[in-house]
Design a protein around this motif. Structure first.
Motif, PDB file in Angstrom:
ATOM      1  N   PRO A  31      54.114 -22.278  33.877  1.00 52.84           N
ATOM      2  CA  PRO A  31      53.426 -23.486  34.341  1.00 52.84           C
ATOM      3  C   PRO A  31      51.916 -23.306  34.304  1.00 52.84           C
ATOM      4  N   THR A  32      51.225 -24.372  34.030  1.00 56.45           N
ATOM      5  CA  THR A  32      49.770 -24.326  34.024  1.00 56.45           C
ATOM      6  C   THR A  32      49.257 -24.120  35.444  1.00 56.45           C
ATOM      7  N   PRO A  33      48.023 -23.647  35.605  1.00 59.41           N
ATOM      8  CA  PRO A  33      47.477 -23.514  36.967  1.00 59.41           C
ATOM      9  C   PRO A  33      47.523 -24.823  37.747  1.00 59.41           C
ATOM     10  N   ALA A  34      47.225 -25.936  37.079  1.00 61.08           N
ATOM     11  CA  ALA A  34      47.244 -27.224  37.779  1.00 61.08           C
ATOM     12  C   ALA A  34      48.650 -27.568  38.253  1.00 61.08           C
ATOM     13  N   ALA A  35      49.659 -27.338  37.408  1.00 60.13           N
ATOM     14  CA  ALA A  35      51.035 -27.651  37.795  1.00 60.13           C
ATOM     15  C   ALA A  35      51.500 -26.761  38.942  1.00 60.13           C
ATOM     16  N   ALA A  36      51.134 -25.483  38.902  1.00 68.49           N
ATOM     17  CA  ALA A  36      51.524 -24.577  39.980  1.00 68.49           C
ATOM     18  C   ALA A  36      50.841 -24.960  41.291  1.00 68.49           C
ATOM     19  N   PHE A  37      49.572 -25.316  41.219  1.00 67.70           N
ATOM     20  CA  PHE A  37      48.857 -25.753  42.426  1.00 67.70           C
ATOM     21  C   PHE A  37      49.487 -27.020  42.997  1.00 67.70           C
ATOM     22  N   ASP A  38      49.799 -27.973  42.123  1.00 73.53           N
ATOM     23  CA  ASP A  38      50.397 -29.227  42.590  1.00 73.53           C
ATOM     24  C   ASP A  38      51.735 -28.975  43.278  1.00 73.53           C
ATOM     25  N   ALA A  39      52.527 -28.044  42.731  1.00 67.11           N
ATOM     26  CA  ALA A  39      53.817 -27.728  43.352  1.00 67.11           C
ATOM     27  C   ALA A  39      53.624 -27.130  44.740  1.00 67.11           C
ATOM     28  N   LEU A  40      52.651 -26.247  44.869  1.00 63.35           N
ATOM     29  CA  LEU A  40      52.364 -25.660  46.178  1.00 63.35           C
ATOM     30  C   LEU A  40      51.903 -26.728  47.164  1.00 63.35           C
ATOM     31  N   TYR A  41      51.063 -27.630  46.714  1.00 59.69           N
ATOM     32  CA  TYR A  41      50.532 -28.685  47.585  1.00 59.69           C
ATOM     33  C   TYR A  41      51.652 -29.606  48.065  1.00 59.69           C
ATOM     34  N   VAL A  42      52.486 -30.056  47.137  1.00 59.59           N
ATOM     35  CA  VAL A  42      53.571 -30.972  47.504  1.00 59.59           C
ATOM     36  C   VAL A  42      54.537 -30.302  48.478  1.00 59.59           C
ATOM     37  N   TYR A  43      54.768 -29.017  48.285  1.00 56.40           N
ATOM     38  CA  TYR A  43      55.716 -28.297  49.132  1.00 56.40           C
ATOM     39  C   TYR A  43      55.155 -28.025  50.527  1.00 56.40           C
ATOM     40  N   ALA A  44      53.894 -27.610  50.609  1.00 57.55           N
ATOM     41  CA  ALA A  44      53.369 -27.075  51.865  1.00 57.55           C
ATOM     42  C   ALA A  44      52.501 -28.034  52.660  1.00 57.55           C
ATOM     43  N   ALA A  45      51.805 -28.953  52.009  1.00 53.75           N
ATOM     44  CA  ALA A  45      50.800 -29.762  52.712  1.00 53.75           C
ATOM     45  C   ALA A  45      51.368 -30.594  53.860  1.00 53.75           C
ATOM     46  N   PRO A 188      57.247 -37.003  61.991  1.00 52.59           N
ATOM     47  CA  PRO A 188      57.333 -37.995  60.924  1.00 52.59           C
ATOM     48  C   PRO A 188      56.505 -37.591  59.712  1.00 52.59           C
ATOM     49  N   ALA A 189      56.940 -38.067  58.555  1.00 46.95           N
ATOM     50  CA  ALA A 189      56.214 -37.782  57.321  1.00 46.95           C
ATOM     51  C   ALA A 189      54.856 -38.469  57.345  1.00 46.95           C
ATOM     52  N   CYS A 190      53.902 -37.895  56.636  1.00 44.89           N
ATOM     53  CA  CYS A 190      52.562 -38.460  56.596  1.00 44.89           C
ATOM     54  C   CYS A 190      52.156 -38.690  55.144  1.00 44.89           C
ATOM     55  N   THR A 191      51.238 -39.610  54.960  1.00 48.43           N
ATOM     56  CA  THR A 191      50.743 -39.930  53.628  1.00 48.43           C
ATOM     57  C   THR A 191      49.549 -39.044  53.318  1.00 48.43           C
ATOM     58  N   LEU A 192      49.646 -38.301  52.234  1.00 48.01           N
ATOM     59  CA  LEU A 192      48.613 -37.343  51.859  1.00 48.01           C
ATOM     60  C   LEU A 192      47.929 -37.771  50.573  1.00 48.01           C
ATOM     61  N   ALA A 193      46.751 -37.211  50.357  1.00 50.89           N
ATOM     62  CA  ALA A 193      46.076 -37.405  49.077  1.00 50.89           C
ATOM     63  C   ALA A 193      46.899 -36.761  47.971  1.00 50.89           C
ATOM     64  N   GLN A 194      46.785 -37.289  46.772  1.00 57.31           N
ATOM     65  CA  GLN A 194      47.492 -36.710  45.640  1.00 57.31           C
ATOM     66  C   GLN A 194      46.878 -35.353  45.284  1.00 57.31           C
TER      67      GLN A 194
END
Length: 233
Positions: A31-45, A188-194
């Motif tokens: 995975p590209t650095p951007a894709a790996a970062f996005d996966a971490l963000y979606v999972y943990a944020a 409850p779930a929250c709305t985060l920046a992309q």
């Protein structure tokens, strides 16, 4: 590991016959650095926002702390990607920022101090009465299930000090055992920046900082030149 979720395989192309001579499945490119970062963000944020909210009592500061942590992660992405626990790296950065003493000088519209906390939220009232280090220790151990040694390593404290903070926090909390973990599970779930917007804002800040540094250097050089030219020989 979280980032392995991005690893997929491409099935070999089918050919006629019994399958002899077929090429084995080819692994997909890393995975590209951007894709790996996005996966971490979606999972943990989302979970980190909930944790920072319990640490500070402020939704706005919680979002700010998590965004700050992920901006730092993207700036140091080769280091974070190679870390044995990327989620722990970002969590430590978010918690440290959220509990920074200088936030006491700021006003947050969404912040609720312990004295004015609603009566129907006794857990949050009790948490915000604790000193910040005790609050963080009990959140890590009782809320997230870390061991005392793991919490000590994450907070850069000694095991004995962390054990003492945890014992004091448990004694002061007006809540049954396990309430922190169940609270985090039902938040409850929250709305985060992309994630792409976090990456882009980080890169814009880096460019702006670089330009600012060069502008200061150029201004200083001009000042020195002017002083040299106008000074008596």
């Amino acid at each position: 590991m979280l980032l392995r979720a991005l690893d997929v395989t491409v099935p070999a192309q089918r050919t006629g016959g019994s399958g002899r001579g077929q090429a084995p499945p080819r692994p997909a490119p890393a995975p590209t650095p951007a894709a790996a970062f996005d996966a971490l963000y979606v999972y943990a944020a989302p979970g980190l926002v909930q944790q920072a909210r319990l640490l500070t009592g402020s939704r706005r500061l919680a979002f700010e702390a998590v965004e700050h942590a992920f901006r730092g992660a993207w700036e140091r992405w080769p280091e974070v990607a190679r870390d044995s626990d990327p989620v722990g790296w970002v969590r430590a950065a978010a918690h440290t920022y959220a509990l920074s003493p200088w936030h006491r000088l700021r006003r947050f519209p969404g912040r609720t101090c312990s004295a004015r906390m609603p009566q129907d939220d006794p857990l949050l009232r009790s948490l915000l009465r604790l000193p910040p280090r005790q609050r963080r220790a009990v959140l890590l151990c009782d809320g997230l299930g870390l061991s005392t040694g793991e919490a000590a390593a994450e907070t850069e404290a000694g095991t004995a000090a962390t054990t003492g903070r945890l014992r004091s926090a448990r004694a002061a909390l007006d809540a049954p055992s396990g309430s922190l973990a169940s609270r985090l599970a039902r938040e409850p779930a929250c709305t985060l920046a992309q994630p792409w917007s976090v990456r882009e804002s980080t890169e814009r800040r880096a460019v702006l900082m670089t330009r600012t540094v060069w502008a200061v250097v150029a201004a200083f050089a001009l000042l020195v030149t002017a002083v040299v030219l106008t000074s008596p020989s």
